[in-house]
Structure formats: structure tokens, C-alpha cells
Design an enzyme around this catalytic site. Structure first.
Site: not given
Length: 312
Positions: A58, A167
Site C-alpha cells: 500500500e 462493507r
């Protein structure tokens, strides 16, 4: 009564990227081996030559995005909030924030509604981290329609933007075609007894709480504050002056997020009795998302309880 449509804001993120990609050929998407979970796979399917999988790296991804932005491209660097804001914080600060580059960070799986993934992945510190970076715009949409609008708004902003998506599939209450005004709050319900200022999935809970409170004779103003930075300070102050009491609601730690941003504005301009509803300086744990939200007090019932206590 028709059933309310539920959409995860991460799904809306993927759909919005694909739509914008068809309009702007300088839009590129980077992911860190999570395209299926972040839903950037939707963009990849439509524009494979503009989707870059950077692997489980990342920090490196943020630096790549920074470099791309200097060539005229508009990169959306995507990963879980825990990794985008947490693991890559130094690179976001020094490689994107410091030079004020035109990079958009699409952070999915924010908050404890990540559920069974557990405390290691339940990022409740990202607002605090990103708020500390000068010039960083922070947006946390409340439903799928607003999420798509947020992606478009982020593209149109010149400079770094942090977008937080979830989510869990949540109720959709905005009408199609809604346009997000960055830095402006949205009054969803007028009221005069208490102002409830929320973002993300807590906005719908605040709407529900407002209806329950009305039945109890308490007139609650409900505000969707999707943009955490820059905050709509004028609306915060006006709501406090009108209602005299303020409750903030967020799927984030009560430290460093929306609650503290609102409290700082009120402390300097209009000292007001208030309560912060959020994660109370503790880690989450594994479990189904909805029961977890209830356990941590991130639901309409807890908002109602706090409002009634303030209005005694």
C-alpha cells in the site's frame, strides 16, 4: 410499505469509477491486491489498461499514485481504510499531502461494520489520521447514491481527497441524481430541540432516531455531514444556536473524528451542550456487523437515548 433498497457504499464506489472512467480517459485506478473487495474490479473489467494492481504494498501504491498525478492523470488509490490511512500514512502525508498532489484515496471497509474481519481490520482511526494532514479533503457518504456523487466530486477537486466507504449494505435514501456539495452539510430533518449531526451509516440511524423522538415529543434536527474536512462550520453553529443541544454520530472513534471537529467549532464560537456517539476509545472485535454496531451503541436506539437524556 416498499422495502428500502440497501447498497454497500463500496459497491457504489466501483460503479462510480466505471462511469467516470467512460467520461474521463485520464482517470486511473490503483489497487493493492483487493480489487474484488474494494470493487475496483468493476473498473478493471471496463478499462483493464487503466487499472494497476500494485500488490500487497500500500505504501508503494501511494507513491506510484503521487507520481502518476504529476503527469496529468487522476489516480484513485484503493484499499481497506486500515491500510490506506494506517499502513500508508507516511507516504500519504509526505508524497501526496505535502506537495498537495491530485490523488484520490478510495478507502473501503471503514469502521467496525467490517464485522468478522475483526479488530485488526476495523479502522476507526482514519478520520483522525487524515484530518491531521493539511489540505486533505475528507468525505464519508451516507448511502450508495451519495457515494457515487462523492466520487464525482472528488474527481472535480484539485488536490488530495480521502473517501471512506463501507462493507455493509445500508439503506439508500437519497434520490438518484443527487449532487454532493463538498464542505456543505445537508439538513434532512428540521428541528429545534436537539441537532443530530452524523455521517456514513449513522445518518440513516439518525433519521430513524428523529422519527422515534418525534413520537416522544422531541423535535430533532438531523444533519448529514458527509464532508468532515472542510467542515460546514456555519451550519454547525446555526444548528447549535437553534437547538441548544448537539449530538454527533459516527462509525469512528470519538477521538479525532466528526465529534471532535464539531466540538472544536462550538467551543470557539458557540459553547453548546453536546454528546459524541462513536467508538469509545476501544478496539472492536470479530462478529456480525449489525450486532456489533448495536453493541457499540451505533444505532438509532442509542441516539434516541442520548437525545432524551440531553432534553430532560
Amino acid at each position: 410499505m416498499a422495502e428500502v433498497k440497501k447498497v454497500a457504499t463500496r459497491d457504489a464506489y466501483g460503479a462510480a469509477l466505471a462511469k467516470l472512467g467512460a467520461e474521463y480517459d485520464n482517470l486511473v485506478v490503483l489497487d493493492a491486491d483487493l480489487a474484488g473487495a474494494t470493487k475496483t474490479g468493476t473498473f478493471k473489467k471496463a478499462f483493464p489498461e487503466r487499472h494497476f494492481d500494485c500488490g500487497i504494498a500500500e505504501a508503494n501504491m501511494m507513491c506510484i499514485a503521487a507520481g502518476m498525478s504529476t503527469t496529468g492523470l487522476v489516480p484513485f488509490a484503493s484499499s481497506f481504510a486500515m491500510f490506506a490511512a494506517g499502513r500508508a500514512f507516511e507516504q500519504v502525508r509526505n508524497s501526496i499531502g505535502y506537495p498537495h498532489l491530485n490523488v484520490k484515496i478510495g478507502a473501503t471497509h471503514g469502521g467496525i461494520s467490517v464485522g468478522e474481519d475483526g479488530a485488526s481490520h476495523q479502522c476507526c482511526e482514519d478520520f483522525a489520521l487524515m484530518r491531521s494532514i493539511p489540505g486533505m479533503t475528507i468525505i464519508c457518504p451516507a448511502d450508495g447514491v451519495e457515494a457515487e456523487a462523492a466520487v464525482r466530486a472528488a474527481y472535480e477537486i484539485e488536490g488530495p481527497v480521502y473517501l471512506r466507504f463501507g462493507r455493509l449494505a445500508i439503506p439508500q435514501f437519497h434520490e438518484e441524481g443527487f449532487k454532493l456539495q463538498v464542505g456543505k452539510g445537508e439538513i434532512l430533518r428540521e428541528g429545534s430541540d436537539v441537532a443530530i449531526i452524523a455521517n456514513g451509516l449513522l445518518v440513516y440511524e439518525a433519521i430513524q432516531a428523529g422519527e422515534i423522538l418525534a413520537e416522544a415529543g422531541i423535535n430533532a434536527m438531523v444533519i448529514n455531514m458527509a464532508t468532515i474536512k472542510p467542515l460546514d462550520e456555519e451550519l454547525v453553529i446555526a444548528a447549535a444556536k437553534k437547538c441548544g443541544k448537539v449530538i454527533t454520530c459516527e462509525e469512528h472513534s470519538i477521538i479525532g473524528g466528526l465529534g471532535e471537529a464539531v466540538a472544536a467549532v462550538l467551543a470557539e464560537n458557540c459553547p453548546t451542550v453536546m454528546r459524541r456517539i462513536g467508538v469509545n476509545d476501544e478496539f472492536g472485535h470479530s462478529g456480525p456487523a449489525v450486532p456489533l454496531l448495536k453493541q457499540f451503541g451505533l444505532d438509532a436506539d442509542h441516539i434516541v437515548e442520548a437525545a432524551k437524556e440531553l432534553c430532560k
